[in-house]
Write a protein that holds these residues in place. Sequence first.
Motif, PDB file in Angstrom:
ATOM      1  N   LEU A 183      63.194   0.513 -25.047  1.00  0.00           N
ATOM      2  CA  LEU A 183      61.861  -0.057 -25.220  1.00  0.00           C
ATOM      3  C   LEU A 183      61.902  -1.500 -25.702  1.00  0.00           C
ATOM      4  O   LEU A 183      61.102  -2.334 -25.246  1.00  0.00           O
ATOM      5  CB  LEU A 183      61.043   0.812 -26.181  1.00  0.00           C
ATOM      6  N   THR A 184      62.802  -1.834 -26.608  1.00  0.00           N
ATOM      7  CA  THR A 184      62.890  -3.216 -27.080  1.00  0.00           C
ATOM      8  C   THR A 184      63.155  -4.160 -25.918  1.00  0.00           C
ATOM      9  O   THR A 184      62.473  -5.191 -25.752  1.00  0.00           O
ATOM     10  CB  THR A 184      64.004  -3.355 -28.132  1.00  0.00           C
ATOM     11  N   GLU A 185      64.145  -3.814 -25.082  1.00  0.00           N
ATOM     12  CA  GLU A 185      64.489  -4.674 -23.955  1.00  0.00           C
ATOM     13  C   GLU A 185      63.338  -4.776 -22.952  1.00  0.00           C
ATOM     14  O   GLU A 185      63.055  -5.855 -22.412  1.00  0.00           O
ATOM     15  CB  GLU A 185      65.736  -4.136 -23.248  1.00  0.00           C
ATOM     16  N   ARG A 186      62.654  -3.674 -22.693  1.00  0.00           N
ATOM     17  CA  ARG A 186      61.565  -3.699 -21.719  1.00  0.00           C
ATOM     18  C   ARG A 186      60.380  -4.519 -22.224  1.00  0.00           C
ATOM     19  O   ARG A 186      59.744  -5.241 -21.443  1.00  0.00           O
ATOM     20  CB  ARG A 186      61.120  -2.273 -21.387  1.00  0.00           C
ATOM     21  N   LEU A 187      60.085  -4.431 -23.518  1.00  0.00           N
ATOM     22  CA  LEU A 187      58.999  -5.244 -24.066  1.00  0.00           C
ATOM     23  C   LEU A 187      59.366  -6.721 -24.067  1.00  0.00           C
ATOM     24  O   LEU A 187      58.528  -7.587 -23.773  1.00  0.00           O
ATOM     25  CB  LEU A 187      58.654  -4.770 -25.477  1.00  0.00           C
ATOM     26  N   CYS A 188      60.627  -7.024 -24.380  1.00  0.00           N
ATOM     27  CA  CYS A 188      61.066  -8.423 -24.364  1.00  0.00           C
ATOM     28  C   CYS A 188      60.988  -9.012 -22.960  1.00  0.00           C
ATOM     29  O   CYS A 188      60.711 -10.212 -22.787  1.00  0.00           O
ATOM     30  CB  CYS A 188      62.495  -8.533 -24.890  1.00  0.00           C
ATOM     31  N   ALA A 189      61.246  -8.193 -21.940  1.00  0.00           N
ATOM     32  CA  ALA A 189      61.218  -8.657 -20.555  1.00  0.00           C
ATOM     33  C   ALA A 189      59.818  -8.648 -19.955  1.00  0.00           C
ATOM     34  O   ALA A 189      59.605  -9.186 -18.865  1.00  0.00           O
ATOM     35  CB  ALA A 189      62.137  -7.773 -19.708  1.00  0.00           C
ATOM     36  N   SER A 190      58.861  -8.068 -20.655  1.00  0.00           N
ATOM     37  CA  SER A 190      57.506  -7.943 -20.130  1.00  0.00           C
ATOM     38  C   SER A 190      56.824  -9.308 -20.045  1.00  0.00           C
ATOM     39  O   SER A 190      56.967 -10.145 -20.941  1.00  0.00           O
ATOM     40  CB  SER A 190      56.684  -7.022 -21.034  1.00  0.00           C
ATOM     41  N   PRO A 191      56.038  -9.541 -18.993  1.00  0.00           N
ATOM     42  CA  PRO A 191      55.276 -10.793 -18.914  1.00  0.00           C
ATOM     43  C   PRO A 191      54.080 -10.820 -19.855  1.00  0.00           C
ATOM     44  O   PRO A 191      53.434 -11.863 -19.996  1.00  0.00           O
ATOM     45  CB  PRO A 191      54.804 -10.814 -17.449  1.00  0.00           C
ATOM     46  N   TYR A 192      53.812  -9.699 -20.516  1.00  0.00           N
ATOM     47  CA  TYR A 192      52.608  -9.601 -21.337  1.00  0.00           C
ATOM     48  C   TYR A 192      52.844  -9.802 -22.828  1.00  0.00           C
ATOM     49  O   TYR A 192      51.879  -9.970 -23.580  1.00  0.00           O
ATOM     50  CB  TYR A 192      51.954  -8.225 -21.117  1.00  0.00           C
ATOM     51  N   PHE A 193      54.115  -9.765 -23.283  1.00  0.00           N
ATOM     52  CA  PHE A 193      54.375  -9.787 -24.721  1.00  0.00           C
ATOM     53  C   PHE A 193      55.566 -10.665 -25.077  1.00  0.00           C
ATOM     54  O   PHE A 193      56.445 -10.918 -24.262  1.00  0.00           O
ATOM     55  CB  PHE A 193      54.641  -8.360 -25.242  1.00  0.00           C
ATOM     56  N   ASP A 194      55.573 -11.111 -26.336  1.00  0.00           N
ATOM     57  CA  ASP A 194      56.749 -11.753 -26.923  1.00  0.00           C
ATOM     58  C   ASP A 194      56.821 -11.333 -28.382  1.00  0.00           C
ATOM     59  O   ASP A 194      56.073 -10.454 -28.816  1.00  0.00           O
ATOM     60  CB  ASP A 194      56.704 -13.284 -26.755  1.00  0.00           C
ATOM     61  N   ASP A 195      57.725 -11.927 -29.134  1.00  0.00           N
ATOM     62  CA  ASP A 195      57.880 -11.638 -30.571  1.00  0.00           C
ATOM     63  C   ASP A 195      57.953 -10.125 -30.835  1.00  0.00           C
ATOM     64  O   ASP A 195      57.170  -9.563 -31.593  1.00  0.00           O
ATOM     65  CB  ASP A 195      56.733 -12.265 -31.374  1.00  0.00           C
ATOM     66  N   VAL A 196      58.922  -9.475 -30.221  1.00  0.00           N
ATOM     67  CA  VAL A 196      59.075  -8.022 -30.343  1.00  0.00           C
ATOM     68  C   VAL A 196      59.816  -7.698 -31.647  1.00  0.00           C
ATOM     69  O   VAL A 196      60.887  -8.243 -31.918  1.00  0.00           O
ATOM     70  CB  VAL A 196      59.841  -7.448 -29.135  1.00  0.00           C
ATOM     71  N   VAL A 197      59.245  -6.804 -32.437  1.00  0.00           N
ATOM     72  CA  VAL A 197      59.806  -6.410 -33.727  1.00  0.00           C
ATOM     73  C   VAL A 197      59.948  -4.896 -33.763  1.00  0.00           C
ATOM     74  O   VAL A 197      59.033  -4.172 -33.337  1.00  0.00           O
ATOM     75  CB  VAL A 197      58.904  -6.881 -34.894  1.00  0.00           C
ATOM     76  N   TYR A 198      61.075  -4.409 -34.277  1.00  0.00           N
ATOM     77  CA  TYR A 198      61.279  -2.963 -34.452  1.00  0.00           C
ATOM     78  C   TYR A 198      61.320  -2.637 -35.941  1.00  0.00           C
ATOM     79  O   TYR A 198      61.975  -3.323 -36.728  1.00  0.00           O
ATOM     80  CB  TYR A 198      62.590  -2.514 -33.797  1.00  0.00           C
ATOM     81  N   LEU A 199      60.629  -1.577 -36.336  1.00  0.00           N
ATOM     82  CA  LEU A 199      60.590  -1.115 -37.724  1.00  0.00           C
ATOM     83  C   LEU A 199      60.791   0.393 -37.760  1.00  0.00           C
ATOM     84  O   LEU A 199      60.383   1.108 -36.840  1.00  0.00           O
ATOM     85  CB  LEU A 199      59.235  -1.438 -38.367  1.00  0.00           C
ATOM     86  N   GLU A 200      61.382   0.882 -38.840  1.00  0.00           N
ATOM     87  CA  GLU A 200      61.450   2.328 -39.033  1.00  0.00           C
ATOM     88  C   GLU A 200      61.386   2.641 -40.522  1.00  0.00           C
ATOM     89  O   GLU A 200      61.736   1.812 -41.370  1.00  0.00           O
ATOM     90  CB  GLU A 200      62.720   2.922 -38.433  1.00  0.00           C
ATOM     91  N   GLY A 201      60.929   3.835 -40.840  1.00  0.00           N
ATOM     92  CA  GLY A 201      60.847   4.268 -42.231  1.00  0.00           C
ATOM     93  C   GLY A 201      60.883   5.775 -42.332  1.00  0.00           C
ATOM     94  O   GLY A 201      60.222   6.484 -41.555  1.00  0.00           O
ATOM     95  N   ARG A 202      61.667   6.282 -43.272  1.00  0.00           N
ATOM     96  CA  ARG A 202      61.768   7.721 -43.483  1.00  0.00           C
ATOM     97  C   ARG A 202      60.704   8.213 -44.456  1.00  0.00           C
ATOM     98  O   ARG A 202      60.321   7.510 -45.388  1.00  0.00           O
ATOM     99  CB  ARG A 202      63.141   8.085 -44.060  1.00  0.00           C
ATOM    100  N   HIS A 203      60.263   9.438 -44.227  1.00  0.00           N
ATOM    101  CA  HIS A 203      59.391  10.090 -45.201  1.00  0.00           C
ATOM    102  C   HIS A 203      59.577  11.602 -45.083  1.00  0.00           C
ATOM    103  O   HIS A 203      59.969  12.107 -44.024  1.00  0.00           O
ATOM    104  CB  HIS A 203      57.926   9.687 -45.023  1.00  0.00           C
TER     105      HIS A 203
END
Length: 267
Positions: A184-204
């Motif tokens: 998903l990170t790579e596909r969003l980065c390659a998308s013509p619709y988006f930039d500044d892709v950030v990934y976050l995660e958190g346990r609970h």
Amino acid sequence: MKPAARAAGDFTGLAADYSRHRPDYCPAVLSALLGLLERPAARLDVVDVGAGTGIWTRMLAARGVRSATAVEPNDDMRAHGMADCADAAGTAIAWVKGDGARSGLPPQCCDWLTMASSFHWVDFDAGTRECHRLLRPGGRFTALWNPRQIELQPLLLEIEAQLATLRPDLQRVSSGRSGMTATLTERLCASPYFDDVVYLEGRHVVSMSAERYLGAWRSVNDLRVQLGAEKFAAFLAFVERRIAGLDRIEASYLTRAWSARRREPAA
């Protein structure tokens, strides 16, 4: 007569269990995602697409956003969501029938568009195009999931292993830790619709009663479709036997979120 086969992604008849038993997402991840936006929550118009029964939508509304709109195609899920949200604290939530490719909303209507545990049901190109259409300049799209971390708990590993016994080639459509999330990170980065892709995660950790734990399994669509009614019933019976006598089940979850900014045309 055998019941009609359930279609993938059809949560009709599952909404009551989904509403009562599915867990919330990690609050720290929500706080971090809000920090990526360019304005305070009170100035944000938010759209949650594939909202289900509004679990994530209510979390957004509770943060005091200016407006919150939940888009959900399934009538059963949307009806339960509307009932659940009627008494929720925070911003009132408007409900709309639509989906990730055809929301029915006007262009540039929101500052933040989210899809919680739903983006995997949408065609990537159609979904990202619709998100871009709905977002205002500088707005962000966020796709997130809330998979369990079964490897941390032997009991949950044992229960998951039973699925492989019933169907060795089982594919979890919405686990949030496989499938489309792997790229998903790579596909969003390659998308013509988006930039500044950030990934976050958190346990609970969510402490569940036996009833809630079993109810969360009952709300799952992809297992019902792949196992069929008879094997799915056998799996639920196995889970019920295995957790009999337990006061609480401690289930660890990993909220995973991808956030991307709306790309603007080159000057």
